[in-house]
Design a protein around this motif. Sequence first.
Motif, PDB file in Angstrom:
ATOM      1  N   UNK A 114       0.916  -1.219  -0.050  1.00 18.33           N
ATOM      2  CA  UNK A 114       0.002   0.022   0.081  1.00 18.33           C
ATOM      3  C   UNK A 114       0.759   1.401  -0.008  1.00 18.33           C
ATOM      4  N   UNK A 115       0.659   2.057  -0.863  1.00 18.96           N
ATOM      5  CA  UNK A 115       1.511   3.355  -0.976  1.00 18.96           C
ATOM      6  C   UNK A 115       0.855   4.432   0.018  1.00 18.96           C
ATOM      7  N   UNK A 116       1.295   4.234   1.175  1.00 15.07           N
ATOM      8  CA  UNK A 116       0.783   5.169   2.459  1.00 15.07           C
ATOM      9  C   UNK A 116       2.120   5.773   3.207  1.00 15.07           C
ATOM     10  N   UNK A 117       1.884   6.641   3.745  1.00 15.91           N
ATOM     11  CA  UNK A 117       2.983   7.189   4.565  1.00 15.91           C
ATOM     12  C   UNK A 117       3.472   6.142   5.552  1.00 15.91           C
ATOM     13  N   UNK A 147      -3.607  -5.842  -8.368  1.00 13.31           N
ATOM     14  CA  UNK A 147      -4.832  -5.249  -7.570  1.00 13.31           C
ATOM     15  C   UNK A 147      -3.974  -3.817  -7.020  1.00 13.31           C
ATOM     16  N   UNK A 148      -4.901  -2.851  -6.520  1.00 10.56           N
ATOM     17  CA  UNK A 148      -4.490  -1.648  -6.146  1.00 10.56           C
ATOM     18  C   UNK A 148      -5.251  -1.485  -4.629  1.00 10.56           C
ATOM     19  N   UNK A 149      -4.349  -0.938  -3.660  1.00  9.73           N
ATOM     20  CA  UNK A 149      -4.917  -0.626  -2.401  1.00  9.73           C
ATOM     21  C   UNK A 149      -5.702   0.537  -2.379  1.00  9.73           C
ATOM     22  N   UNK A 183      -1.387  -1.262 -18.220  1.00  9.38           N
ATOM     23  CA  UNK A 183      -2.534  -1.898 -18.923  1.00  9.38           C
ATOM     24  C   UNK A 183      -3.447  -2.334 -17.610  1.00  9.38           C
ATOM     25  N   UNK A 184      -3.088  -2.877 -16.700  1.00  8.89           N
ATOM     26  CA  UNK A 184      -3.866  -3.832 -15.678  1.00  8.89           C
ATOM     27  C   UNK A 184      -4.673  -2.314 -14.981  1.00  8.89           C
ATOM     28  N   UNK A 185      -3.824  -1.304 -14.730  1.00 10.77           N
ATOM     29  CA  UNK A 185      -4.663  -0.365 -13.826  1.00 10.77           C
ATOM     30  C   UNK A 185      -5.029   0.722 -14.818  1.00 10.77           C
ATOM     31  N   UNK A 186      -4.807   0.880 -15.974  1.00  9.78           N
ATOM     32  CA  UNK A 186      -5.324   1.812 -16.850  1.00  9.78           C
ATOM     33  C   UNK A 186      -4.550   3.128 -16.601  1.00  9.78           C
ATOM     34  N   UNK A 187      -3.068   3.359 -16.606  1.00  7.68           N
ATOM     35  CA  UNK A 187      -2.354   4.486 -16.974  1.00  7.68           C
ATOM     36  C   UNK A 187      -1.393   4.445 -17.972  1.00  7.68           C
TER      37      UNK A 187
END
Length: 283
Positions: A114-117, A147-149, A183-187
Amino acid sequence: MGLGKAQGFGLGLRTVYYPEILENQQPVDWFEIISENYMVPGGRPLATLDRIRADYPMRMHGVSLSIASTDPLDFDYLRGLKNLAARVEPELVSDHLAWTGVHGINLHDLLPVPYTREALDHCVERVARVQDFLGRRIALENPSTYVEFAGADMSEPEFLAELAARADCLLLLDVNNAFVCGFNHGFDAKAWLDPIPKDRVAQIHVAGHTSLETHKIDTHDHPVCDEVWSLFAHVRENFGPVPSMIERDDLFPPFEDLLAELQHMREISATLEKAESRQREPA
């Protein structure tokens, strides 16, 4: 240790290609080993590794550091890694921005962070301890994810940039992973690269993947596709002559096919280098 900016083109060292590598000197600047394959007390793996290391520089790439796990760091593993590095004298030691298990259970996969502080603080502290123990800076690779958090405080490139700056570590930029995740996350994978700090990128990976209707999987069992070659050219143009390599881990082709891919990588870089030289010429 420097940032490894000298040009060079390598391959992943895999047992299926030992005969060709041992029989003749190959047009490969260096090999990258999977660290865990050689963290053994002796025997044929290390004997073969020593023979190949006598003729080629090497880099070490691990899959079990589990830098983002909440389990304590595994110092038995780190001692084995440090001993192997003393034997191999690698140009770089790397692993992944991922976790591979928790509560003492190894899940044998590279799982997303998870890209959190909070996660950033946790990883910075662990990277610093690993580097202190090993006595060298390590490089961490951007992972392939499916998957993304929810609730992220920053993007993955921003996370990587802050991690590298605060822990004073290096980055391994995997071009295929960026393409797969895009591709998977659409960016847009090219735009995704912009926040990556150029002075921290010590190595580049290029590989093939499996394409399904709804997602792509980072399998390393196909040739590099045209879209990933295009992204590599973009990376090479923007990051300069970073040591780069081809990964192949399954459905192994003849060794000549991998050498052809490596030559294609050289040609892309040479074309860009010539264009850069013309731009530097006085009018």
